[in-house]
Write an enzyme that holds these catalytic residues in place. Structure first.
Site, mmCIF file in Angstrom:
data_model
loop_
_atom_site.group_PDB
_atom_site.id
_atom_site.type_symbol
_atom_site.label_atom_id
_atom_site.label_comp_id
_atom_site.label_asym_id
_atom_site.label_seq_id
_atom_site.Cartn_x
_atom_site.Cartn_y
_atom_site.Cartn_z
ATOM 1 N N LYS A 162 0.872 -1.186 0.000
ATOM 2 C CA LYS A 162 0.000 0.000 0.000
ATOM 3 C C LYS A 162 0.895 1.217 0.000
ATOM 4 O O LYS A 162 1.848 1.288 0.789
ATOM 5 C CB LYS A 162 -0.887 -0.044 1.243
ATOM 6 C CG LYS A 162 -1.433 1.295 1.726
ATOM 7 C CD LYS A 162 -2.508 1.055 2.782
ATOM 8 C CE LYS A 162 -2.471 2.098 3.883
ATOM 9 N NZ LYS A 162 -3.490 1.813 4.930
ATOM 10 N N GLY A 291 -3.589 -0.513 10.281
ATOM 11 C CA GLY A 291 -2.545 -0.312 11.290
ATOM 12 C C GLY A 291 -2.460 1.148 11.691
ATOM 13 O O GLY A 291 -2.890 2.037 10.949
HETATM 14 O O1 OSB Z 1 -4.657 5.492 7.137
HETATM 15 O O2 OSB Z 1 -4.097 3.487 7.452
HETATM 16 C C1 OSB Z 1 -3.931 4.688 7.687
HETATM 17 C C2 OSB Z 1 -0.862 5.196 9.910
HETATM 18 C C3 OSB Z 1 -1.292 6.216 10.715
HETATM 19 C C4 OSB Z 1 -2.542 6.744 10.517
HETATM 20 C C5 OSB Z 1 -3.364 6.252 9.502
HETATM 21 C C6 OSB Z 1 -2.943 5.208 8.703
HETATM 22 C C7 OSB Z 1 -1.654 4.693 8.892
HETATM 23 C C8 OSB Z 1 -1.071 3.657 8.060
HETATM 24 C C9 OSB Z 1 0.048 2.872 8.692
HETATM 25 O O3 OSB Z 1 -1.362 3.464 6.913
HETATM 26 C C10 OSB Z 1 -0.239 1.449 8.860
HETATM 27 C C11 OSB Z 1 0.830 0.800 9.695
HETATM 28 O O4 OSB Z 1 1.822 0.388 9.114
HETATM 29 O O5 OSB Z 1 0.673 0.705 10.915
HETATM 30 MG MG MG Z 2 -6.015 4.469 5.914
#
Ligand code: OSB
Ligand code: MG
Length: 369
Positions: A162, A291
């Site tokens: 992603k 996450g």
């Molecule tokens: O939008 O999924 C999200 C991290 C912080 C806030 C929002 C998001 C994210 C990530 C990180 O995409 C996912 C991870 O590696 O923990």
């Molecule tokens: Mg997101």
């Protein structure tokens, strides 16, 4: 089951690499850990997944600390809980504040599973013996840097990439990624950086056959997402817009999305996450585990949740070492060479919490009893 004591600890933990989204760059996490203590001294652990500022969500480290200490923890102390599922209901009259609630609620689930001597994932009704892992790669300083990151993650075996997108870091970046890496499982997460005025851009990006666009439009919207979805082939996945099983039901009814990202913090814990999973599964909508740059305790809860049947796409649940020089759990979360995590067999979250390491990182602590 009675909760005798709730301890809050804020730890300050620097990320191995900065993480940049459409709302900014994070280099150091300020994470609140929750330890709940039962009658016989047994314990459960939860992690508050809020960010350092009110950007992804209204909740952030300092606001969660106060909400946990002054409002939520006192609501649970000394209450007779029939089961961990009651923790949500005890806090239900408090509006919103789902990340704060989830920090306590998930800890109560860990406590209950430990008291029963069963792994949390089985206690939640999970069935998957291994969960598929993807990675979320933030906005980089250059496309070359992004290429390097993608190569590393593919070599590590991750099953889906992603990338974060934002105006100026979207169509041209995705085109170059497709040119370089071909047909890899790829998706884009916009964190609400676009509006319906960008519909043509999304139509253009349909050509890249992404698995999904995550949260292209406003964080509080499900109407415009339905309009956008009617105009594009690529499925929309909602993240920020879904806080409850009711939100999921409405988004599905309106056809605002084809996929839902479930995050324990955003939805208020395991009980709500499982209800969303069921709502989506019954409607034929796949879900996956999002996450929030979690330390080991939050990561362990994500693994447990991801074993539920409806979690059919790889999640943003990846190895500890991608985030931390040293995690706060033992063993650290590791991913197999083909991109899977096996949920642990030990009771509760199934990872040992490293009190020594936490003490060394502690910025403040308080106890409610
Ligand atoms: O939008 O999924 C999200 C991290 C912080 C806030 C929002 C998001 C994210 C990530 C990180 O995409 C996912 C991870 O590696 O923990
Ligand atoms: Mg997101």
């Amino acid at each position: 089951m009675q909760i005798k004591k709730i301890e809050l600890t804020e730890i300050d933990l620097p990320l191995v690499h900065f993480f940049e989204t459409s709302f900014g760059r994070t280099t150091d996490r300020r994470i609140i850990l929750v330890r709940v203590e039962g009658e016989d001294g047994s314990e459960g652990w939860g992690e508050c997944t809020c960010g350092e500022g009110p950007d992804y969500s209204e909740e952030w480290t300092d606001s969660c600390w106060v909400t946990l200490e002054k409002i939520l923890a006192p609501m649970l102390i000394g209450r007779e809980l029939g089961s961990a599922a009651d923790a949500w209901h005890e806090m239900e009259r408090v509006r919103g504040n789902r990340m704060s609630k989830a920090a306590i609620e998930t800890a109560v689930w860990d406590l209950e599973a430990k008291m029963l001597g069963v792994p949390l994932w089985k206690h939640l009704g999970g069935t998957k013996e291994k969960i598929a892992c993807g990675v979320s790669i933030g906005i980089q300083d250059s496309v070359e840097q992004l290429f390097e990151k993608i190569s590393t993650e593919l070599e590590s075996g991750y099953r889906r990439i992603k990338i974060k997108i934002a105006p100026g870091w979207d169509v041209n970046v995705i085109r170059r990624v497709r040119e370089k890496f071909g047909d890899i499982p790829l998706m884009g997460d916009a964190n609400s950086a676009y509006t319906l005025a960008d519909t043509d851009l999304f139509r253009l990006m349909d050509e890249f056959e992404l698995m999904m666009f995550e949260q292209p439009l406003s964080n509080d919207d499900i109407i415009d997402h339905a309009k956008l979805q009617r105009e594009i082939r690529t499925p929309i996945c909602l993240d920020e817009s879904i806080h409850s099983p009711e939100d999921a039901r409405k988004a599905i009814e309106l056809k605002s999305c084809g996929i839902v990202n479930v995050k324990l913090g955003r939805v208020g814990g395991h009980l709500q996450a499982a209800a969303i999973e069921r709502t989506c599964r019954e409607a034929g909508i796949p879900v996956w585990c999002g996450g929030m740059l979690e330390a080991g305790i939050g990561r362990a809860h994500n693994i447990a949740m991801s074993t539920l049947e409806g979690f059919s796409f790889p999640g943003d649940v990846s190895a500890s070492k991608r985030y931390w020089h040293e995690d706060i759990i033992e063993p650290e979360v590791e991913v197999s060479a083909d991109g899977f995590i096996s949920p642990p067999d030990a009771p509760g979250i199934g990872f040992e919490v490293r009190r020594d390491r936490i003490e060394g990182l502690t910025a403040r602590t308080t106890s409610i009893h």
